[in-house]
Design a protein around this motif. Sequence first.
Motif, PDB file in Angstrom:
ATOM      1  N   MET A   1      -9.755 -13.018  -3.171  1.00  0.00           N
ATOM      2  CA  MET A   1      -8.407 -12.716  -3.669  1.00  0.00           C
ATOM      3  C   MET A   1      -7.705 -13.988  -4.139  1.00  0.00           C
ATOM      4  SD  MET A   1      -5.972 -10.501  -4.275  1.00  0.00           S
ATOM      5  CE  MET A   1      -6.281  -9.006  -3.311  1.00  0.00           C
ATOM      6  N   GLU A   2      -7.748 -15.037  -3.317  1.00  0.00           N
ATOM      7  CA  GLU A   2      -7.063 -16.270  -3.667  1.00  0.00           C
ATOM      8  C   GLU A   2      -7.696 -16.920  -4.892  1.00  0.00           C
ATOM      9  OE1 GLU A   2      -6.375 -18.989  -0.519  1.00  0.00           O
ATOM     10  OE2 GLU A   2      -5.620 -17.488   0.858  1.00  0.00           O
ATOM     11  N   LYS A   3      -9.039 -16.879  -4.992  1.00  0.00           N
ATOM     12  CA  LYS A   3      -9.708 -17.461  -6.153  1.00  0.00           C
ATOM     13  C   LYS A   3      -9.324 -16.716  -7.421  1.00  0.00           C
ATOM     14  CE  LYS A   3     -13.764 -19.208  -3.651  1.00  0.00           C
ATOM     15  NZ  LYS A   3     -15.247 -19.116  -3.517  1.00  0.00           N
ATOM     16  N   LEU A   4      -9.200 -15.389  -7.313  1.00  0.00           N
ATOM     17  CA  LEU A   4      -8.814 -14.577  -8.463  1.00  0.00           C
ATOM     18  C   LEU A   4      -7.415 -14.931  -8.942  1.00  0.00           C
ATOM     19  CD1 LEU A   4      -9.359 -12.233 -10.417  1.00  0.00           C
ATOM     20  CD2 LEU A   4      -8.477 -10.675  -8.665  1.00  0.00           C
ATOM     21  N   PHE A   5      -6.478 -15.091  -7.987  1.00  0.00           N
ATOM     22  CA  PHE A   5      -5.104 -15.441  -8.338  1.00  0.00           C
ATOM     23  C   PHE A   5      -5.039 -16.832  -8.975  1.00  0.00           C
ATOM     24  CE2 PHE A   5      -1.638 -12.591  -7.281  1.00  0.00           C
ATOM     25  CZ  PHE A   5      -2.309 -11.555  -6.646  1.00  0.00           C
ATOM     26  N   LYS A   6      -5.867 -17.744  -8.503  1.00  0.00           N
ATOM     27  CA  LYS A   6      -5.881 -19.087  -9.083  1.00  0.00           C
ATOM     28  C   LYS A   6      -6.301 -19.041 -10.547  1.00  0.00           C
ATOM     29  CE  LYS A   6      -6.678 -21.811  -4.905  1.00  0.00           C
ATOM     30  NZ  LYS A   6      -7.636 -22.672  -4.174  1.00  0.00           N
ATOM     31  N   LYS A   7      -7.293 -18.194 -10.861  1.00  0.00           N
ATOM     32  CA  LYS A   7      -7.771 -18.088 -12.226  1.00  0.00           C
ATOM     33  C   LYS A   7      -6.749 -17.409 -13.132  1.00  0.00           C
ATOM     34  CE  LYS A   7     -12.705 -17.921 -11.063  1.00  0.00           C
ATOM     35  NZ  LYS A   7     -13.953 -17.097 -11.129  1.00  0.00           N
ATOM     36  N   LEU A   8      -6.055 -16.409 -12.590  1.00  0.00           N
ATOM     37  CA  LEU A   8      -5.116 -15.640 -13.405  1.00  0.00           C
ATOM     38  C   LEU A   8      -3.726 -16.256 -13.461  1.00  0.00           C
ATOM     39  CD1 LEU A   8      -5.970 -11.984 -12.301  1.00  0.00           C
ATOM     40  CD2 LEU A   8      -6.762 -13.195 -14.331  1.00  0.00           C
ATOM     41  N   GLN A   9      -3.431 -17.204 -12.557  1.00  0.00           N
ATOM     42  CA  GLN A   9      -2.091 -17.764 -12.427  1.00  0.00           C
ATOM     43  C   GLN A   9      -1.474 -18.260 -13.734  1.00  0.00           C
ATOM     44  OE1 GLN A   9      -1.365 -21.385 -12.431  1.00  0.00           O
ATOM     45  NE2 GLN A   9       0.805 -20.843 -12.402  1.00  0.00           N
ATOM     46  N   PRO A  10      -2.216 -19.008 -14.584  1.00  0.00           N
ATOM     47  CA  PRO A  10      -1.597 -19.496 -15.815  1.00  0.00           C
ATOM     48  C   PRO A  10      -1.151 -18.379 -16.758  1.00  0.00           C
ATOM     49  CG  PRO A  10      -3.614 -20.703 -15.325  1.00  0.00           C
ATOM     50  CD  PRO A  10      -3.578 -19.524 -14.415  1.00  0.00           C
ATOM     51  N   ILE A 102       2.590 -15.635  -5.891  1.00  0.00           N
ATOM     52  CA  ILE A 102       3.400 -16.390  -6.846  1.00  0.00           C
ATOM     53  C   ILE A 102       3.861 -17.685  -6.188  1.00  0.00           C
ATOM     54  CG2 ILE A 102       5.657 -16.463  -8.007  1.00  0.00           C
ATOM     55  CD1 ILE A 102       5.267 -13.523  -8.709  1.00  0.00           C
ATOM     56  N   GLY A 103       4.308 -17.576  -4.947  1.00  0.00           N
ATOM     57  CA  GLY A 103       4.728 -18.765  -4.207  1.00  0.00           C
ATOM     58  C   GLY A 103       3.567 -19.672  -3.868  1.00  0.00           C
ATOM     59  N   ARG A 104       2.414 -19.091  -3.573  1.00  0.00           N
ATOM     60  CA  ARG A 104       1.254 -19.876  -3.149  1.00  0.00           C
ATOM     61  C   ARG A 104       0.639 -20.687  -4.297  1.00  0.00           C
ATOM     62  NH1 ARG A 104      -1.752 -19.607   1.604  1.00  0.00           N
ATOM     63  NH2 ARG A 104       0.399 -19.487   2.328  1.00  0.00           N
ATOM     64  N   PHE A 105       0.574 -20.104  -5.491  1.00  0.00           N
ATOM     65  CA  PHE A 105      -0.154 -20.749  -6.592  1.00  0.00           C
ATOM     66  C   PHE A 105       0.719 -21.134  -7.792  1.00  0.00           C
ATOM     67  CE2 PHE A 105      -3.499 -17.934  -4.664  1.00  0.00           C
ATOM     68  CZ  PHE A 105      -4.145 -18.964  -4.003  1.00  0.00           C
ATOM     69  N   ASN A 106       2.018 -20.960  -7.681  1.00  0.00           N
ATOM     70  CA  ASN A 106       2.885 -21.287  -8.810  1.00  0.00           C
ATOM     71  C   ASN A 106       4.162 -21.953  -8.314  1.00  0.00           C
ATOM     72  OD1 ASN A 106       3.624 -21.451 -11.461  1.00  0.00           O
ATOM     73  ND2 ASN A 106       3.555 -19.264 -11.869  1.00  0.00           N
ATOM     74  N   LYS A 107       4.010 -22.956  -7.468  1.00  0.00           N
ATOM     75  CA  LYS A 107       5.152 -23.580  -6.804  1.00  0.00           C
ATOM     76  C   LYS A 107       6.125 -24.229  -7.788  1.00  0.00           C
ATOM     77  CE  LYS A 107       2.684 -24.431  -2.480  1.00  0.00           C
ATOM     78  NZ  LYS A 107       2.271 -25.425  -1.456  1.00  0.00           N
ATOM     79  N   SER A 108       5.610 -24.902  -8.796  1.00  0.00           N
ATOM     80  CA  SER A 108       6.495 -25.577  -9.756  1.00  0.00           C
ATOM     81  C   SER A 108       7.347 -24.566 -10.506  1.00  0.00           C
ATOM     82  CB  SER A 108       5.665 -26.394 -10.753  1.00  0.00           C
ATOM     83  OG  SER A 108       4.750 -25.575 -11.454  1.00  0.00           O
ATOM     84  N   HIS A 109       6.755 -23.418 -10.852  1.00  0.00           N
ATOM     85  CA  HIS A 109       7.493 -22.367 -11.549  1.00  0.00           C
ATOM     86  C   HIS A 109       8.570 -21.783 -10.641  1.00  0.00           C
ATOM     87  CE1 HIS A 109       8.321 -18.881 -14.085  1.00  0.00           C
ATOM     88  NE2 HIS A 109       8.157 -18.126 -13.021  1.00  0.00           N
ATOM     89  N   PRO A 150       8.865 -13.197   0.848  1.00  0.00           N
ATOM     90  CA  PRO A 150       7.417 -13.310   0.557  1.00  0.00           C
ATOM     91  C   PRO A 150       7.075 -14.542  -0.277  1.00  0.00           C
ATOM     92  CG  PRO A 150       8.186 -11.077   0.171  1.00  0.00           C
ATOM     93  CD  PRO A 150       9.404 -11.911   0.393  1.00  0.00           C
ATOM     94  N   ILE A 151       7.932 -14.869  -1.260  1.00  0.00           N
ATOM     95  CA  ILE A 151       7.671 -16.051  -2.084  1.00  0.00           C
ATOM     96  C   ILE A 151       7.764 -17.313  -1.238  1.00  0.00           C
ATOM     97  CG2 ILE A 151       8.507 -17.462  -4.008  1.00  0.00           C
ATOM     98  CD1 ILE A 151       9.416 -14.930  -5.386  1.00  0.00           C
ATOM     99  N   SER A 152       8.799 -17.385  -0.398  1.00  0.00           N
ATOM    100  CA  SER A 152       8.995 -18.591   0.420  1.00  0.00           C
ATOM    101  C   SER A 152       7.864 -18.779   1.419  1.00  0.00           C
ATOM    102  CB  SER A 152      10.342 -18.516   1.160  1.00  0.00           C
ATOM    103  OG  SER A 152      10.334 -17.488   2.130  1.00  0.00           O
ATOM    104  N   ILE A 153       7.328 -17.683   1.962  1.00  0.00           N
ATOM    105  CA  ILE A 153       6.191 -17.789   2.880  1.00  0.00           C
ATOM    106  C   ILE A 153       4.953 -18.273   2.119  1.00  0.00           C
ATOM    107  CG2 ILE A 153       4.630 -16.509   4.402  1.00  0.00           C
ATOM    108  CD1 ILE A 153       6.990 -14.720   5.122  1.00  0.00           C
ATOM    109  N   GLY A 154       4.816 -17.820   0.877  1.00  0.00           N
ATOM    110  CA  GLY A 154       3.717 -18.286   0.045  1.00  0.00           C
ATOM    111  C   GLY A 154       3.779 -19.783  -0.214  1.00  0.00           C
ATOM    112  N   LEU A 155       4.990 -20.339  -0.224  1.00  0.00           N
ATOM    113  CA  LEU A 155       5.168 -21.773  -0.451  1.00  0.00           C
ATOM    114  C   LEU A 155       4.694 -22.606   0.739  1.00  0.00           C
ATOM    115  CD1 LEU A 155       8.724 -21.759  -2.096  1.00  0.00           C
ATOM    116  CD2 LEU A 155       6.557 -22.220  -3.245  1.00  0.00           C
ATOM    117  N   THR A 156       4.611 -21.979   1.904  1.00  0.00           N
ATOM    118  CA  THR A 156       4.186 -22.692   3.113  1.00  0.00           C
ATOM    119  C   THR A 156       2.671 -22.587   3.277  1.00  0.00           C
ATOM    120  OG1 THR A 156       4.351 -20.775   4.605  1.00  0.00           O
ATOM    121  CG2 THR A 156       6.372 -22.017   4.164  1.00  0.00           C
TER     122      THR A 156
END
Length: 233
Positions: A1-10, A102-109, A150-156
Amino acid sequence: MEKLFKKLQPHSGKILAVIVITFFSYLGYNLYHAPVSGFEEKFVYLLKEYGYIILFAWGMLEGEAGLVMAGLLSHTGDMNLYLAIFIAGLGGFAGDQVYFYIGRFNKSHVHKKFKGQRRKFAFAHLLLKKYGWPIIFIQRYMYGMRTIIPISIGLTRYSAKMFAFINLISAWCWAAITIVPVWYFGEEILVVLEWAKEHWYLAIPIAAIFGGSIIYMFNKATKKVERKVVNEN
């Protein structure tokens, strides 16, 4: 799941936009071609014909109105109660998982997009630090914080697997707590809705006052918790 989100994130924004546009175009097309006359009849037909699809999407948006409709359709026999709870819960789960990643893989955004929400993000971090996993369970009932938490937890560095497990159980509980009472008191609610249809000039201000009061109470309760947590830290 995490690898998939990393690929699709951009391309996440474009993908989400395409999915939303496609979904609503599909519903609009079927609404227009519904084999009944009158907008109200067409809308009811759409709910009965594609109710579970609509319920899943509404669950992703965590809209209680969609769950109320599911409860009424379950009462009339147009939906299965247990399946409605299951699907609504999956929708709520999927929505929060999207926010988490979104929080986990798109922190700058996130930091750029939610620049004006820094206070809420700081509050969410304090809640997670103070209460731990239960905050994931109750965040659906915190007005103004449903997206932020949920976004803030993803940032941690919080475990993605633990978040997903608690989120799933929480989503099913949320769906059951909303749908079951509506299903049980369906006949009384239908009577009220029929009255509201005939006396819309009275129903609109009553609904506005009632809905506004609920929002005010939830907002006040959330702010009270925020002050308490901030003062203790």
